[in-house]
Design a protein around this motif. Structure first.
Motif, short mmCIF file in Angstrom:
data_model
loop_
_atom_site.label_atom_id
_atom_site.label_comp_id
_atom_site.label_asym_id
_atom_site.label_seq_id
_atom_site.Cartn_x
_atom_site.Cartn_y
_atom_site.Cartn_z
N ALA A 1 0.82 -1.21 0.00
CA ALA A 1 0.00 0.00 0.00
C ALA A 1 0.85 1.26 0.00
O ALA A 1 0.37 2.33 -0.33
N THR A 2 2.12 1.14 0.34
CA THR A 2 2.98 2.33 0.40
C THR A 2 3.34 2.86 -0.98
O THR A 2 3.64 4.02 -1.12
N ARG A 3 3.33 1.99 -1.97
CA ARG A 3 3.65 2.39 -3.35
C ARG A 3 2.64 1.77 -4.30
O ARG A 3 2.94 0.78 -4.98
N PRO A 4 1.45 2.33 -4.38
CA PRO A 4 0.39 1.71 -5.18
C PRO A 4 0.74 1.59 -6.66
O PRO A 4 0.40 0.59 -7.29
N PHE A 5 1.42 2.57 -7.23
CA PHE A 5 1.76 2.48 -8.65
C PHE A 5 2.73 1.32 -8.90
O PHE A 5 2.56 0.54 -9.83
N TRP A 6 3.75 1.21 -8.03
CA TRP A 6 4.70 0.11 -8.16
C TRP A 6 3.98 -1.22 -8.01
O TRP A 6 4.30 -2.19 -8.68
N SER A 7 3.01 -1.29 -7.12
CA SER A 7 2.26 -2.54 -6.92
C SER A 7 1.51 -2.95 -8.17
O SER A 7 1.50 -4.13 -8.54
N VAL A 8 0.90 -1.99 -8.84
CA VAL A 8 0.17 -2.30 -10.08
C VAL A 8 1.14 -2.79 -11.15
O VAL A 8 0.89 -3.79 -11.82
N VAL A 9 2.26 -2.10 -11.30
CA VAL A 9 3.26 -2.49 -12.29
C VAL A 9 3.78 -3.89 -11.97
O VAL A 9 3.90 -4.74 -12.86
N ARG A 10 4.05 -4.14 -10.70
CA ARG A 10 4.59 -5.45 -10.30
C ARG A 10 3.55 -6.56 -10.47
O ARG A 10 3.89 -7.68 -10.80
N PHE A 11 2.30 -6.24 -10.24
CA PHE A 11 1.25 -7.24 -10.45
C PHE A 11 1.24 -7.69 -11.91
O PHE A 11 1.22 -8.88 -12.21
N PHE A 12 1.24 -6.73 -12.84
CA PHE A 12 1.18 -7.10 -14.25
C PHE A 12 2.49 -7.75 -14.70
O PHE A 12 2.47 -8.63 -15.57
N ARG A 13 3.60 -7.37 -14.10
CA ARG A 13 4.86 -8.05 -14.41
C ARG A 13 4.79 -9.50 -13.94
O ARG A 13 5.19 -10.41 -14.66
N MET A 14 4.28 -9.71 -12.72
CA MET A 14 4.15 -11.06 -12.18
C MET A 14 3.23 -11.91 -13.07
O MET A 14 3.54 -13.05 -13.38
N LEU A 15 2.12 -11.34 -13.47
CA LEU A 15 1.18 -12.06 -14.34
C LEU A 15 1.84 -12.43 -15.66
O LEU A 15 1.75 -13.58 -16.11
N ALA A 16 2.51 -11.48 -16.29
CA ALA A 16 3.15 -11.74 -17.59
C ALA A 16 4.24 -12.80 -17.46
O ALA A 16 4.33 -13.71 -18.30
N LEU A 17 5.06 -12.70 -16.41
CA LEU A 17 6.12 -13.69 -16.23
C LEU A 17 5.55 -15.08 -15.93
O LEU A 17 6.08 -16.09 -16.39
N ASP A 18 4.47 -15.13 -15.16
CA ASP A 18 3.85 -16.41 -14.85
C ASP A 18 3.23 -17.03 -16.10
O ASP A 18 3.37 -18.23 -16.35
N LEU A 19 2.57 -16.22 -16.91
CA LEU A 19 1.93 -16.74 -18.13
C LEU A 19 2.94 -17.21 -19.17
O LEU A 19 2.65 -18.09 -19.97
N THR A 20 4.15 -16.64 -19.13
CA THR A 20 5.18 -17.02 -20.10
C THR A 20 6.18 -18.02 -19.52
O THR A 20 7.17 -18.35 -20.19
N GLY A 21 5.96 -18.48 -18.29
CA GLY A 21 6.83 -19.48 -17.68
C GLY A 21 8.17 -18.97 -17.22
O GLY A 21 9.10 -19.75 -17.01
#
Length: 114
Positions: free
Chosen positions: A75-95
């Motif tokens: 919650a301290t860095r909401p923008f970074w959290s959003v970016v990291r969420f989509f990075r995590m999703l993309a990396l997970d989907l691509t293995g």
């Protein structure tokens, strides 16, 4: 203490290390939101008002129920959290997420599990 983008990424990843937590996040923060929007257009206009908050709540609760941690560090860095969420999703989907998880140390997990 200054936190770098990479430090934040590793802390974020430690807080989402369990595959079930990630699946619940992917549903709650992305696919559930898309489902709510789709239902609003295809079925009834107010569907998103119910589906979107409920799917978000699933992701929120997964921290305590699955990981045993809190989402407060993010919650301290909401923008970074959003970016990291989509990075995590993309990396997970691509293995490619395992390569990043291999960089985690016990210190990353200790910060996420008070």
């Amino acid at each position: 203490m200054k936190v770098t983008f990479d430090d934040y990424w590793l802390g974020y990843l430690a807080g989402h290390a369990n595959p079930l937590t990630r699946v619940l996040h992917y549903f709650g923060l992305f696919f559930g939101q898309l489902l709510g929007l789709y239902l609003s257009f295809a079925v009834v206009w107010w569907a998103a008002l119910i589906v979107c908050p409920l799917s978000y709540y699933v992701a929120y609760l997964s921290h305590e129920w699955v990981e045993g941690n809190s989402n407060k560090p993010y919650a301290t860095r909401p923008f970074w959290s959003v970016v990291r969420f989509f990075r995590m999703l993309a990396l997970d989907l691509t293995g490619q997420l395992a390569r990043h998880k291999a960089r985690l140390t016990p210190a990353h997990f200790a910060a996420e599990h008070p």
